[in-house]
Design a protein around this motif. Structure first.
Motif, PDB file in Angstrom:
ATOM      1  N   LEU A   1      -2.730  -3.487  -5.335  1.00  0.00           N
ATOM      2  CA  LEU A   1      -2.899  -2.138  -4.785  1.00  0.00           C
ATOM      3  C   LEU A   1      -2.072  -1.115  -5.554  1.00  0.00           C
ATOM      4  O   LEU A   1      -2.355   0.086  -5.506  1.00  0.00           O
ATOM      5  CB  LEU A   1      -2.497  -2.131  -3.309  1.00  0.00           C
TER       6      LEU A   1
ATOM      7  N   ILE B   1      -4.407   0.662  -7.709  1.00  0.00           N
ATOM      8  CA  ILE B   1      -5.629   1.180  -7.085  1.00  0.00           C
ATOM      9  C   ILE B   1      -5.319   2.382  -6.199  1.00  0.00           C
ATOM     10  O   ILE B   1      -6.002   3.406  -6.258  1.00  0.00           O
ATOM     11  CB  ILE B   1      -6.330   0.068  -6.270  1.00  0.00           C
ATOM     12  N   ILE B   2      -4.271   2.261  -5.372  1.00  0.00           N
ATOM     13  CA  ILE B   2      -3.808   3.410  -4.584  1.00  0.00           C
ATOM     14  C   ILE B   2      -3.152   4.402  -5.542  1.00  0.00           C
ATOM     15  O   ILE B   2      -2.308   4.034  -6.343  1.00  0.00           O
ATOM     16  CB  ILE B   2      -2.787   2.955  -3.526  1.00  0.00           C
TER      17      ILE B   2
ATOM     18  N   GLY C   1      -8.712   1.570  -2.149  1.00  0.00           N
ATOM     19  CA  GLY C   1      -7.412   1.010  -1.791  1.00  0.00           C
ATOM     20  C   GLY C   1      -7.333   0.662  -0.311  1.00  0.00           C
ATOM     21  O   GLY C   1      -6.831  -0.409   0.070  1.00  0.00           O
TER      22      GLY C   1
ATOM     23  N   GLY D   1      -9.486   6.730  -5.799  1.00  0.00           N
ATOM     24  CA  GLY D   1      -8.901   5.420  -5.540  1.00  0.00           C
ATOM     25  C   GLY D   1      -8.461   5.204  -4.106  1.00  0.00           C
ATOM     26  O   GLY D   1      -8.159   4.066  -3.708  1.00  0.00           O
TER      27      GLY D   1
ATOM     28  N   SER E   1      -1.678   5.930 -10.255  1.00  0.00           N
ATOM     29  CA  SER E   1      -1.938   4.655 -10.906  1.00  0.00           C
ATOM     30  C   SER E   1      -1.863   4.829 -12.417  1.00  0.00           C
ATOM     31  O   SER E   1      -2.535   5.699 -12.983  1.00  0.00           O
ATOM     32  CB  SER E   1      -3.329   4.149 -10.513  1.00  0.00           C
TER      33      SER E   1
ATOM     34  N   MET F   1       0.837  -1.203   0.000  1.00  0.00           N
ATOM     35  CA  MET F   1       0.000   0.000   0.000  1.00  0.00           C
ATOM     36  C   MET F   1       0.876   1.259   0.000  1.00  0.00           C
ATOM     37  O   MET F   1       0.624   2.205  -0.748  1.00  0.00           O
ATOM     38  CB  MET F   1      -0.919  -0.014   1.215  1.00  0.00           C
TER      39      MET F   1
ATOM     40  N   SER G   1      -7.012  -3.133   1.218  1.00  0.00           N
ATOM     41  CA  SER G   1      -5.878  -3.381   2.121  1.00  0.00           C
ATOM     42  C   SER G   1      -6.369  -3.948   3.452  1.00  0.00           C
ATOM     43  O   SER G   1      -5.828  -4.949   3.960  1.00  0.00           O
ATOM     44  CB  SER G   1      -5.108  -2.081   2.374  1.00  0.00           C
TER      45      SER G   1
ATOM     46  N   SER H   1       1.641  -2.387 -10.529  1.00  0.00           N
ATOM     47  CA  SER H   1       1.545  -3.583  -9.691  1.00  0.00           C
ATOM     48  C   SER H   1       2.725  -4.522  -9.913  1.00  0.00           C
ATOM     49  O   SER H   1       3.173  -5.193  -8.983  1.00  0.00           O
ATOM     50  CB  SER H   1       0.233  -4.314  -9.977  1.00  0.00           C
TER      51      SER H   1
END
Length: 425
Positions: free
Chosen positions: A145, A148-149, A177, A173, A152, A101, A181, A110
């Protein structure tokens, strides 16, 4: 023409032709069959697809993630995350999620997250008694993540393809996220407690303050990037360049882990990754132009409007289709091709563009951890030195957790829109 393009593209996928090449060949067959367009259209649309300012952020975020790995920044993030959540049974598995994260708040990728964090934590989890397939599956899932976090790369591509605000997508996001998590941490904690793993996870763990002193420069990186974006100091594209400069300075002059030899390898790896993504975007741009010219978006919108009577059934249908597509088609290509087709229909049903973008990104990110083309799976297998078949069974619960989170994100828009409305009003 459009039927020939789609069928030929799918046929090329079945024949294991690379995604970008399959899309490009399908487009060229469509032009040849149409007979009314010159081949100059291909060059024009490739240029138009890549001539977009937000795309400048893609190579910079890829490079920033690779520099963080090579410069020792990711190691310090791992040590800090372990000091926060590593002191209880199952804490090392939770450390994997928390580190992903934090790392995702700069890297935007990713795959970069899988390699940077997995190279440290997969061997550590195995050493603490976790099964290697479980450790690799957790790493592949938690690395999702990375897209998503914020920041991106897939969100940038969605924004470029649909003319949506990058900043709004980024901040939308944050809630999803945090949800994913937290859900992954809860699952791995229960898994460790039930199976008796991770009883010695606290061994070798630094206290919080020493770990923070060791990692504070690394932790400052996401603060600078995200704070700069939402504080109005720089745009997301400019933030990507700031991330590269910061990672270079810290890696060379502070941690002194970046040398000419590994910097050269890092630059080479970043160039190759960037070229792959840009090649997909270029070919998908031609493909999308031809579909628009054939009137496919309007026809698709009418067809979906007839099939689905409400926003909720539409979103359920879209999620099911995207889940299947994500298993077979690379995330960047799926977003560039499908987002312009689906967003107008979603807006017709009253779905916020940023919310729909998050739904697409989270759903297609699942394709990164599901066979047969899950890039995170292959990266985790490479780090753990395992065949992909060994990961399928332990991976299923993680996929189930993320799917449950996806349904919450889909049907509770506030999870995505709370921070967006807080900042943008």
């Amino acid at each position: 023409m459009s039927q020939l393009m789609v069928v030929s593209m799918l046929l090329f996928f079945v024949l294991s032709v690379p995604v970008a090449v399959a899309i490009g060949l399908g487009s060229m067959l469509g032009i040849a069959f149409d007979g009314k367009m010159t081949w100059l259209v291909v060059a024009q649309q490739i240029y138009a697809s890549l001539d977009k300012y937000p795309l400048v952020a893609v190579p910079f975020f890829i490079l920033a993630g690779n520099l963080m790995e090579a410069g020792g920044i990711s190691e310090r993030m791992v040590a800090f995350a372990k000091s926060v959540v590593g002191g209880f049974q199952g804490g090392l598995a939770c450390t994997c999620v928390l580190t992903c994260m934090i790392f995702a708040a700069v890297a935007g990728s990713s795959v970069a997250t899988t390699f940077a964090v997995g190279a440290i934590l997969i061997p550590a989890m195995v050493q603490h008694g976790y099964p290697k397939p479980f450790a690799a599956s957790l790493q592949a899932s938690a690395a999702e993540l990375g897209v998503i976090i914020p920041p991106s790369i897939p969100m940038i591509l969605f924004a470029v393809a649909t003319d949506t605000s990058v900043g709004e997508l980024f901040i939308a996001g944050i809630g999803p996220g945090l949800l994913i998590s937290g859900a992954l941490m809860l699952y791995v904690w229960l898994y460790a407690r039930r199976n008796g793993y991770g009883k010695n996870d606290g061994d070798g763990r630094l206290a919080l303050w020493p770990a923070f002193k060791q990692a504070w420069l690394a932790l400052l990186m996401p603060v600078i990037i995200l704070g700069g974006i939402y504080g109005g100091i720089f745009t997301p594209t400019e933030a990507s360049a700031v991330a590269v400069v910061y990672a270079l300075v810290i890696g060379i002059f502070v941690y002194r882990r970046l040398t000419f030899a590994n910097l050269s390898k890092t630059l080479h790896r970043s160039v190759v990754s960037t070229a792959v993504i840009m090649f997909v975007i270029a070919n998908a741009g031609v493909f999308g132009f031809l579909l628009n010219r054939a009137g496919i978006p309007a026809a698709l919108g009418e067809w979906l409007g007839e099939i689905f009577s409400s926003k909720y059934t539409f979103l359920l249908g879209v999620n099911a289709v995207l889940f299947v597509i994500g298993m077979f088609i690379e995330t960047s290509a799926s977003i560039v091709v499908l987002a312009p087709l689906l967003l107008p229909v979603a807006m017709h049903f009253g779905v916020d563009p940023a919310h729909f973008g998050i739904i697409m990104v989270v759903n297609l990110a699942l394709g990164m951890v599901t066979p047969p083309f899950g890039v995170n799976l292959f990266a985790a297998c490479a780090v753990a030195k395992l065949p992909i078949e060994r990961l399928v069974r332990p991976l299923l619960p993680f996929v189930g957790v993320i799917v449950a989170c996806l349904l919450l994100i889909t049907y509770i828009p506030e999870i995505s829109l709370f921070f967006k409305e807080l900042v943008y009003g």
